[in-house]
Design an enzyme around this catalytic site. Structure first.
Site, PDB file in Angstrom:
ATOM      1  N   SER A   1       0.436  -0.309  -5.858  1.00 58.38           N
ATOM      2  CA  SER A   1       0.750  -0.498  -4.443  1.00 58.38           C
ATOM      3  C   SER A   1       1.370   0.772  -3.847  1.00 58.38           C
ATOM      4  CB  SER A   1       1.741  -1.652  -4.306  1.00 58.38           C
ATOM      5  OG  SER A   1       2.154  -1.785  -2.971  1.00 58.38           O
TER       6      SER A   1
ATOM      7  N   GLY B   1       9.117   3.967   3.320  1.00 56.47           N
ATOM      8  CA  GLY B   1       9.828   2.859   3.958  1.00 56.47           C
ATOM      9  C   GLY B   1       8.943   1.663   4.253  1.00 56.47           C
ATOM     10  N   LEU B   2       7.958   1.434   3.388  1.00 53.54           N
ATOM     11  CA  LEU B   2       7.109   0.243   3.481  1.00 53.54           C
ATOM     12  C   LEU B   2       6.393   0.082   4.816  1.00 53.54           C
ATOM     13  CD1 LEU B   2       9.250  -2.369   1.538  1.00 53.54           C
ATOM     14  CD2 LEU B   2       6.995  -1.522   0.896  1.00 53.54           C
TER      15      LEU B   2
ATOM     16  N   CYS C   1      11.861  -2.116  -3.636  1.00 53.76           N
ATOM     17  CA  CYS C   1      11.587  -0.871  -2.931  1.00 53.76           C
ATOM     18  C   CYS C   1      12.899  -0.167  -2.631  1.00 53.76           C
ATOM     19  CB  CYS C   1      10.826  -1.095  -1.640  1.00 53.76           C
ATOM     20  SG  CYS C   1      10.445   0.483  -0.848  1.00 53.76           S
TER      21      CYS C   1
ATOM     22  N   ILE D   1       7.083   0.341 -14.185  1.00 51.66           N
ATOM     23  CA  ILE D   1       8.272   0.360 -13.351  1.00 51.66           C
ATOM     24  C   ILE D   1       7.920   0.768 -11.909  1.00 51.66           C
ATOM     25  CG2 ILE D   1       9.848   0.910 -15.229  1.00 51.66           C
ATOM     26  CD1 ILE D   1       9.783   3.863 -14.404  1.00 51.66           C
ATOM     27  N   ASN D   2       8.731   0.284 -10.971  1.00 49.35           N
ATOM     28  CA  ASN D   2       8.682   0.836  -9.634  1.00 49.35           C
ATOM     29  C   ASN D   2       9.310   2.234  -9.709  1.00 49.35           C
ATOM     30  OD1 ASN D   2       8.598   1.137  -6.805  1.00 49.35           O
ATOM     31  ND2 ASN D   2       8.970  -1.046  -6.505  1.00 49.35           N
ATOM     32  N   THR D   3       9.472   2.891  -8.601  1.00 48.87           N
ATOM     33  CA  THR D   3       9.980   4.270  -8.634  1.00 48.87           C
ATOM     34  C   THR D   3      11.457   4.314  -9.002  1.00 48.87           C
ATOM     35  OG1 THR D   3      10.409   4.148  -6.263  1.00 48.87           O
ATOM     36  CG2 THR D   3       8.328   5.138  -6.949  1.00 48.87           C
TER      37      THR D   3
ATOM     38  N   GLY E   1       5.139   9.791 -10.534  1.00 50.82           N
ATOM     39  CA  GLY E   1       4.357  10.873 -11.124  1.00 50.82           C
ATOM     40  C   GLY E   1       4.636  11.038 -12.608  1.00 50.82           C
TER      41      GLY E   1
END
Lengths: 251, 302
Positions: B21, B72-73, B130, B191-193, B217
């Site tokens: 995403s 920021g989505l 997020c 994982i998310n960031t 990355g």
């Protein structure tokens, strides 16, 4: 159709003012004002992201990019030799409009890069450049531009052409009766906004190629959105070419 | 062709290569560069109930082998997504996983229920983490009790495959993973960031308009690999590995430590066709070795 390919650099040529030309085989033929995303093609992950680079020229399957060293990524790209692998994604973005009558191409600094191909491809009866540099020492490819169309040079210190700003030169030309049907600009945002002011004053049609940090160039990362006075725009997808009204506060 | 199918909840993916995403737009942006039918599936940009404009100022900055983002989505909102975006991608023969985000349990539930009405959506990925949104995100992402109750509340309103996307910005990701499992999630993705920052020494300001952003990355791959391995050992539901995947080697590493599927993220920015290359690469890798995907998954020697 856009594509993303790894290809070998055909030629590297240093030019003045921390700039270099990179030639790479690339199809399809781009439209004037489009850009490509350029990165290393040898699998390295650092630098990681591709850079948006405007198209200086395209001729018979050979794409030429005029690149100024502004950071580590462009510095390392500039050190690549012919034969090194690069990834090119494109051609991306919209394009400059054209006009059958008189078109004036106005560039400042490295913003001159997309105007060479734009003027070369233009079908206008009368094409001319106003090119602004800081000084004669920091100017480049002046001869190449002159071969495509007549150039009025201006510089900050008067060492090249007249000592004035590009928008002032446009204003003077219009006052002298040389009224363009279309003004195409690329350069610092302040310069483009000033040119828009002059264009608006005289009722000229003007378009501008914006620059922004980009992650992908294809509208996926949304990293290049900028809030201009006239609108919030996703530069890679909605531009990079915008109408001059983008510099006017929204009513 | 090797059998690359994997089962996540009630969804059968044709292969374990998904796109993450926020790195794949709504899908059509990538049409020129790859065959979307080839992918196991793709996760849409995070959708919220109402449209979001995202953050102002500089939104991305490159870092060593990675990047920080503070988008920021930004998204079109659930209504526009369902009415305008989804029809454009409905024909793709691949799993559509809708990533979704809200500020409150009430909105998470409402959004999940709305999205569940669409037959074309295969799975929902709940974004608890997020880092770029001031309200909510990190609160939901770090508290196991909240994760369990929120997952349970969303579980009640959807029969779709429910994936909970976990934040790495916690002390122990296995605790939040178990909370999602207890709440009824069909899978966890991680994982998310990682939250990071960059400063511009010349101007002495933060580079990002939002000051902080999410690091992604190849730079984060070792952290992600460790967290996926730890999580896969303690939950029974499938783990979807995310974090710095750019090459076939990366995909295999994540499968070895127990990921049932993987998501390719920022590598899509560098090579927009990379996800299809990875599908083809994995197929060749298994065929050459005469190995099954099942045998590969979790087979790292401990």
């Amino acid at each position: 159709m856009q594509r993303s390919i790894v290809t070998a650099i055909a030629d590297m040529m240093p030019v003045a003012g921390d700039c270099f030309l990179m030639a790479v085989p690339f199809e399809p033929e781009p439209l004037p004002g489009q850009f490509v995303m350029l990165s290393f093609g040898d699998g390295r992950t650092d630098p990681f992201l591709p850079r948006p680079i405007s198209i200086f020229d395209w001729e018979g399957g050979m794409l030429t990019l005029l690149i100024r060293v502004v950071g580590r990524g462009t510095l390392l790209l500039g050190r690549q030799a012919a034969g090194a692998a690069v990834r090119v994604t494109g051609p991306l973005g919209n394009s400059f409009p054209d006009d059958a009558g008189r078109v004036c191409f106005i560039g400042g600094g490295i913003g001159v890069a997309p105007l060479f191909y734009a003027a070369k491809r233009s079908k206008a009866k009368d094409r001319s450049f106003i090119l602004g540099f800081r000084s004669a020492d920091e100017s480049y490819l002046t001869g190449e531009f002159s071969e495509v169309a007549p150039v009025r040079f201006v510089s900050d210190d008067g060492s090249l052409g007249e000592k004035m700003f590009p928008h002032e030169k446009l204003d003077a030309l219009v006052a002298a009766g040389e009224r363009p049907d279309l003004v195409v600009t690329c350069g610092p945002e302040k310069m483009m906004a000033a040119v828009h002011g002059v264009a608006k004053k005289h009722g000229l049609r003007d378009v501008h190629s914006l620059e922004s940090r980009m992650g992908c160039g294809i509208g996926a990362c949304l990293g290049c959105r900028v809030n201009m006075p006239g609108a919030s725009v996703l530069v890679c997808k909605e531009g990079a070419v915008f109408d001059g009204s983008i510099f006017e506060e929204k009513q | 062709m090797t059998d690359l199918r994997v089962h996540i909840g009630v969804t059968t993916l044709k292969n374990p290569i998904l796109t993450a995403s926020g790195t794949f737009g709504y899908g059509p942006e990538f049409e020129p560069y790859l065959n979307l039918h080839a992918l196991g599936g793709f996760c849409t940009k995070g959708i919220s109930l109402e449209p979001r404009a995202g953050n102002p100022g500089v939104r991305i900055v490159e870092t060593p082998s990675g990047m920080l983002n503070s988008i920021g989505l930004e998204n079109c909102g659930s209504r526009v997504f369902l009415d305008e975006m989804l029809p454009k991608i409905a024909a793709y023969d691949t799993a559509i996983i809708v990533n979704f985000y809200a500020h409150s349990e009430e909105d998470f539930v409402k959004l999940a229920a709305t999205l569940s009405e669409s037959d074309r959506i295969d799975a929902l990925e709940m974004n608890l983490s997020c880092p770029n949104v001031k309200q909510g995100g990190s609160v939901f992402g770090a508290d196991p009790r909240l994760i369990e109750s929120l997952t349970a509340a969303v579980r009640k309103v959807t029969k779709k495959t429910l994936i909970v996307k976990l934040s790495p910005n916690v002390t122990d990701i296995t605790v939040t993973a178990r909370a999602a499992e207890a709440g009824g999630a069909d899978a966890v993705s991680l994982i998310n960031t990682l939250i990071g920052a960059a400063v511009d020494r010349r101007t002495r300001r933060f580079t990002l308009g939002n000051k902080i952003g999410g690091l992604s990355g190849p730079a984060i791959k070792p952290v992600a690999l460790r967290m996926v391995w730890q999580t896969a050992r303690v939950v029974k539901i499938p783990v979807i590995g995310i974090g710095g995947i750019a090459t076939l080697g990366d995909v295999i590493d994540f499968l070895l430590v127990g990921a049932r599927a993987v998501q390719v993220g920022s590598a899509n920015f560098v090579n927009p066709g990379v996800a299809q290359d990875l599908v083809e690469g994995l197929d060749r890798y298994l065929a050459e070795r005469g190995e099954t995907l099942d045998a590969l998954i979790g087979s790292v020697q401990e």
